[in-house]
Design a protein around this motif. Structure first.
Motif, short mmCIF file in Angstrom:
data_model
loop_
_atom_site.label_atom_id
_atom_site.label_comp_id
_atom_site.label_asym_id
_atom_site.label_seq_id
_atom_site.Cartn_x
_atom_site.Cartn_y
_atom_site.Cartn_z
N HIS A 1 91.43 108.20 12.94
CA HIS A 1 90.23 107.90 11.81
C HIS A 1 90.10 106.36 11.89
O HIS A 1 88.84 105.77 11.90
CB HIS A 1 90.37 108.51 10.45
N ARG A 2 91.19 105.48 11.94
CA ARG A 2 90.89 104.07 11.78
C ARG A 2 90.29 103.66 13.03
O ARG A 2 89.35 102.84 12.97
CB ARG A 2 92.34 103.45 11.61
N ARG B 1 100.96 112.92 10.14
CA ARG B 1 99.92 112.25 9.53
C ARG B 1 99.32 110.79 10.00
O ARG B 1 98.23 110.37 9.94
CB ARG B 1 100.27 112.01 8.00
N ASP B 2 100.27 110.15 10.59
CA ASP B 2 99.94 108.64 10.91
C ASP B 2 99.05 108.88 12.28
O ASP B 2 98.34 108.20 12.40
CB ASP B 2 101.35 108.19 11.41
N ALA B 3 99.59 109.76 13.13
CA ALA B 3 98.32 109.96 14.15
C ALA B 3 96.94 110.50 13.70
O ALA B 3 96.06 109.84 14.19
CB ALA B 3 99.03 111.14 15.19
N ALA B 4 96.87 111.17 12.75
CA ALA B 4 95.61 111.43 12.28
C ALA B 4 94.70 110.27 11.62
O ALA B 4 93.65 109.98 11.81
CB ALA B 4 95.78 112.62 11.40
N LEU C 1 90.26 105.48 5.15
CA LEU C 1 89.12 104.83 4.21
C LEU C 1 89.55 103.75 3.12
O LEU C 1 88.97 102.79 2.90
CB LEU C 1 88.15 105.87 3.62
N GLU C 2 90.72 104.24 2.67
CA GLU C 2 91.40 103.21 1.64
C GLU C 2 91.75 101.93 2.41
O GLU C 2 91.67 100.88 1.77
CB GLU C 2 92.63 103.88 1.21
N GLU C 3 92.31 101.91 3.68
CA GLU C 3 92.62 101.06 4.36
C GLU C 3 91.28 100.22 4.81
O GLU C 3 91.37 98.97 4.49
CB GLU C 3 93.23 101.20 5.81
#
Length: 148
Positions: free
Chosen positions: A13-14, A6-9, A58-60
């Motif tokens: 996106h970030r 999940r971190d890579a995904a 997006l939350e970040e």
């Protein structure tokens, strides 16, 4: 697969969200890469994980000092496509995160240009998520009418 993390995904996106803050060319490139990444994550892991990774990024982005409406509009356009692949009648972590994020976007005036994308994304969610996201937003309407 690298997308199983999940971190890579989220990191992918970030990076795209950061690039979307640049020129129109960079923004278009970022949109294409985000779309391809979401599709690939959905194929290799699940549609649920694809949506969760995008929502986490997006939350970040929402926590940034000055979130840009164009960045949210672009990402919510991709989220609308991604959420359409989820099981519509079933609430999940992905639908809950999406509803919460869309509500947060709708609650921020400075993100007004991305409201239509947030509403479109909400329409893809189960009815319970839509109601939960829409209910509090109606309480912010001003009701003063200068009468005497």
């Amino acid at each position: 697969s690298i997308w199983a993390s999940r971190d890579a995904a989220v990191a992918c996106h970030r990076g795209c969200l950061s690039a979307a803050r640049g020129t129109k060319l960079m923004s278009r490139f970022a949109e294409d890469v985000m779309e391809m990444a979401s599709t690939r994550i959905a194929e290799e892991v699940s549609a649920e994980e694809a949506v969760i990774a995008l929502m986490l990024a997006l939350e970040e982005e929402l926590q940034e000092r000055s979130p840009q409406p164009a960045v949210f509009a672009l990402a919510l356009k991709i989220a609308t496509t991604a959420t359409s692949k989820l099981v519509r009648e079933q609430e999940s972590e992905a639908t809950a995160r999406t509803a919460a994020l869309c509500k947060a976007v709708l609650d921020q005036r400075r993100l007004a240009p991305s409201y239509s994308q947030a509403r479109a994304c909400l329409r893809n969610l189960p009815a319970a998520c839509q109601a939960a996201a829409a209910a509090p937003a109606t309480t912010t309407t001003a009701t003063t009418a200068g009468g005497g």
